[in-house]
Design a protein around this motif. Structure first.
Motif, PDB file in Angstrom:
ATOM      1  N   TYR A  14      15.603  -8.979  81.711  1.00 31.17           N
ATOM      2  CA  TYR A  14      14.397  -9.493  82.368  1.00 31.17           C
ATOM      3  C   TYR A  14      13.819 -10.666  81.573  1.00 31.17           C
ATOM      4  O   TYR A  14      13.514 -11.722  82.124  1.00 31.17           O
ATOM      5  CB  TYR A  14      13.401  -8.343  82.469  1.00 31.17           C
ATOM      6  CG  TYR A  14      12.088  -8.647  83.121  1.00 31.17           C
ATOM      7  CD1 TYR A  14      11.965  -8.665  84.506  1.00 31.17           C
ATOM      8  CD2 TYR A  14      10.946  -8.874  82.356  1.00 31.17           C
ATOM      9  CE1 TYR A  14      10.743  -8.915  85.111  1.00 31.17           C
ATOM     10  CE2 TYR A  14       9.724  -9.122  82.949  1.00 31.17           C
ATOM     11  CZ  TYR A  14       9.623  -9.143  84.330  1.00 31.17           C
ATOM     12  OH  TYR A  14       8.418  -9.393  84.915  1.00 31.17           O
ATOM     13  N   LYS A  15      13.709 -10.492  80.260  1.00 33.67           N
ATOM     14  CA  LYS A  15      13.183 -11.562  79.412  1.00 33.67           C
ATOM     15  C   LYS A  15      14.089 -12.790  79.418  1.00 33.67           C
ATOM     16  O   LYS A  15      13.607 -13.918  79.450  1.00 33.67           O
ATOM     17  CB  LYS A  15      13.007 -11.056  77.972  1.00 33.67           C
ATOM     18  CG  LYS A  15      11.852 -10.096  77.811  1.00 33.67           C
ATOM     19  CD  LYS A  15      11.741  -9.616  76.372  1.00 33.67           C
ATOM     20  CE  LYS A  15      10.591  -8.678  76.182  1.00 33.67           C
ATOM     21  NZ  LYS A  15      10.469  -8.212  74.795  1.00 33.67           N
ATOM     22  N   ARG A  16      15.409 -12.577  79.395  1.00 31.55           N
ATOM     23  CA  ARG A  16      16.356 -13.698  79.432  1.00 31.55           C
ATOM     24  C   ARG A  16      16.240 -14.475  80.733  1.00 31.55           C
ATOM     25  O   ARG A  16      16.257 -15.705  80.742  1.00 31.55           O
ATOM     26  CB  ARG A  16      17.791 -13.201  79.272  1.00 31.55           C
ATOM     27  CG  ARG A  16      18.176 -12.843  77.868  1.00 31.55           C
ATOM     28  CD  ARG A  16      19.652 -12.493  77.755  1.00 31.55           C
ATOM     29  NE  ARG A  16      20.475 -13.664  78.049  1.00 31.55           N
ATOM     30  CZ  ARG A  16      21.661 -13.614  78.631  1.00 31.55           C
ATOM     31  NH1 ARG A  16      22.196 -12.468  78.982  1.00 31.55           N
ATOM     32  NH2 ARG A  16      22.334 -14.713  78.864  1.00 31.55           N
ATOM     33  N   VAL A  17      16.130 -13.758  81.837  1.00 32.25           N
ATOM     34  CA  VAL A  17      16.040 -14.415  83.142  1.00 32.25           C
ATOM     35  C   VAL A  17      14.751 -15.227  83.242  1.00 32.25           C
ATOM     36  O   VAL A  17      14.768 -16.383  83.673  1.00 32.25           O
ATOM     37  CB  VAL A  17      16.140 -13.388  84.286  1.00 32.25           C
ATOM     38  CG1 VAL A  17      15.774 -14.019  85.622  1.00 32.25           C
ATOM     39  CG2 VAL A  17      17.544 -12.800  84.343  1.00 32.25           C
ATOM     40  N   PHE A  18      13.633 -14.652  82.825  1.00 35.77           N
ATOM     41  CA  PHE A  18      12.380 -15.393  82.897  1.00 35.77           C
ATOM     42  C   PHE A  18      12.361 -16.585  81.948  1.00 35.77           C
ATOM     43  O   PHE A  18      11.824 -17.640  82.284  1.00 35.77           O
ATOM     44  CB  PHE A  18      11.179 -14.468  82.674  1.00 35.77           C
ATOM     45  CG  PHE A  18      10.713 -13.844  83.952  1.00 35.77           C
ATOM     46  CD1 PHE A  18       9.775 -14.462  84.748  1.00 35.77           C
ATOM     47  CD2 PHE A  18      11.267 -12.652  84.383  1.00 35.77           C
ATOM     48  CE1 PHE A  18       9.373 -13.906  85.946  1.00 35.77           C
ATOM     49  CE2 PHE A  18      10.875 -12.080  85.576  1.00 35.77           C
ATOM     50  CZ  PHE A  18       9.923 -12.705  86.365  1.00 35.77           C
ATOM     51  N   ALA A  19      12.964 -16.446  80.791  1.00 37.75           N
ATOM     52  CA  ALA A  19      13.066 -17.584  79.876  1.00 37.75           C
ATOM     53  C   ALA A  19      13.930 -18.678  80.490  1.00 37.75           C
ATOM     54  O   ALA A  19      13.628 -19.868  80.363  1.00 37.75           O
ATOM     55  CB  ALA A  19      13.638 -17.136  78.533  1.00 37.75           C
ATOM     56  N   ALA A  20      14.997 -18.283  81.169  1.00 35.49           N
ATOM     57  CA  ALA A  20      15.867 -19.263  81.833  1.00 35.49           C
ATOM     58  C   ALA A  20      15.125 -19.944  82.977  1.00 35.49           C
ATOM     59  O   ALA A  20      15.233 -21.163  83.157  1.00 35.49           O
ATOM     60  CB  ALA A  20      17.135 -18.578  82.345  1.00 35.49           C
ATOM     61  N   LEU A  21      14.373 -19.189  83.749  1.00 35.33           N
ATOM     62  CA  LEU A  21      13.598 -19.773  84.850  1.00 35.33           C
ATOM     63  C   LEU A  21      12.625 -20.830  84.346  1.00 35.33           C
ATOM     64  O   LEU A  21      12.420 -21.856  85.000  1.00 35.33           O
ATOM     65  CB  LEU A  21      12.823 -18.683  85.603  1.00 35.33           C
ATOM     66  CG  LEU A  21      13.602 -17.861  86.608  1.00 35.33           C
ATOM     67  CD1 LEU A  21      12.777 -16.668  87.077  1.00 35.33           C
ATOM     68  CD2 LEU A  21      14.039 -18.711  87.782  1.00 35.33           C
ATOM     69  N   GLU A  22      12.038 -20.582  83.189  1.00 30.90           N
ATOM     70  CA  GLU A  22      11.078 -21.539  82.629  1.00 30.90           C
ATOM     71  C   GLU A  22      11.731 -22.864  82.255  1.00 30.90           C
ATOM     72  O   GLU A  22      11.043 -23.877  82.118  1.00 30.90           O
ATOM     73  CB  GLU A  22      10.377 -20.936  81.415  1.00 30.90           C
ATOM     74  CG  GLU A  22       9.418 -19.828  81.777  1.00 30.90           C
ATOM     75  CD  GLU A  22       8.765 -19.192  80.564  1.00 30.90           C
ATOM     76  OE1 GLU A  22       9.091 -19.571  79.425  1.00 30.90           O
ATOM     77  OE2 GLU A  22       7.917 -18.305  80.777  1.00 30.90           O
ATOM     78  N   GLN A  23      13.038 -22.881  82.120  1.00 31.43           N
ATOM     79  CA  GLN A  23      13.746 -24.113  81.777  1.00 31.43           C
ATOM     80  C   GLN A  23      14.076 -24.964  82.998  1.00 31.43           C
ATOM     81  O   GLN A  23      14.494 -26.111  82.862  1.00 31.43           O
ATOM     82  CB  GLN A  23      15.030 -23.782  81.015  1.00 31.43           C
ATOM     83  CG  GLN A  23      14.771 -23.140  79.670  1.00 31.43           C
ATOM     84  CD  GLN A  23      16.051 -22.832  78.934  1.00 31.43           C
ATOM     85  OE1 GLN A  23      16.918 -23.686  78.818  1.00 31.43           O
ATOM     86  NE2 GLN A  23      16.178 -21.610  78.451  1.00 31.43           N
TER      87      GLN A  23
END
Length: 76
Positions: A14-23
């Protein structure tokens, strides 16, 4: 023990996906969030209407954004 492991794994994902979305650029992020249910499930036409673009253009941007996410997450 198994449940705890799955919960920890899911939280990391979940954290990885949201961090990726922020990019992603804002428009791409909005489209992905809208289409995948982060902000409610919207159709291509509904997203296009909100952005003032065609549903075909939304589809193209969504495809590009998913490809970027795949690369960011190391899966592409």
């Amino acid at each position: 023990k198994n449940l705890r492991y799955r919960m920890e794994r899911d939280l990391l994902l979940y954290k990885r996906v949201f961090a990726a979305l922020e990019q992603l650029p804002d428009r791409e992020r909005f489209i992905i969030e809208a289409r995948l249910g982060f902000t409610g499930f919207l159709t291509l036409a509904q997203v296009g209407e909100q952005l003032g673009i065609s549903k075909e253009r939304v589809r193209q941007i969504e495809r590009r954004a998913l490809k970027r996410l795949s690369i960011i997450l190391g899966e592409g």
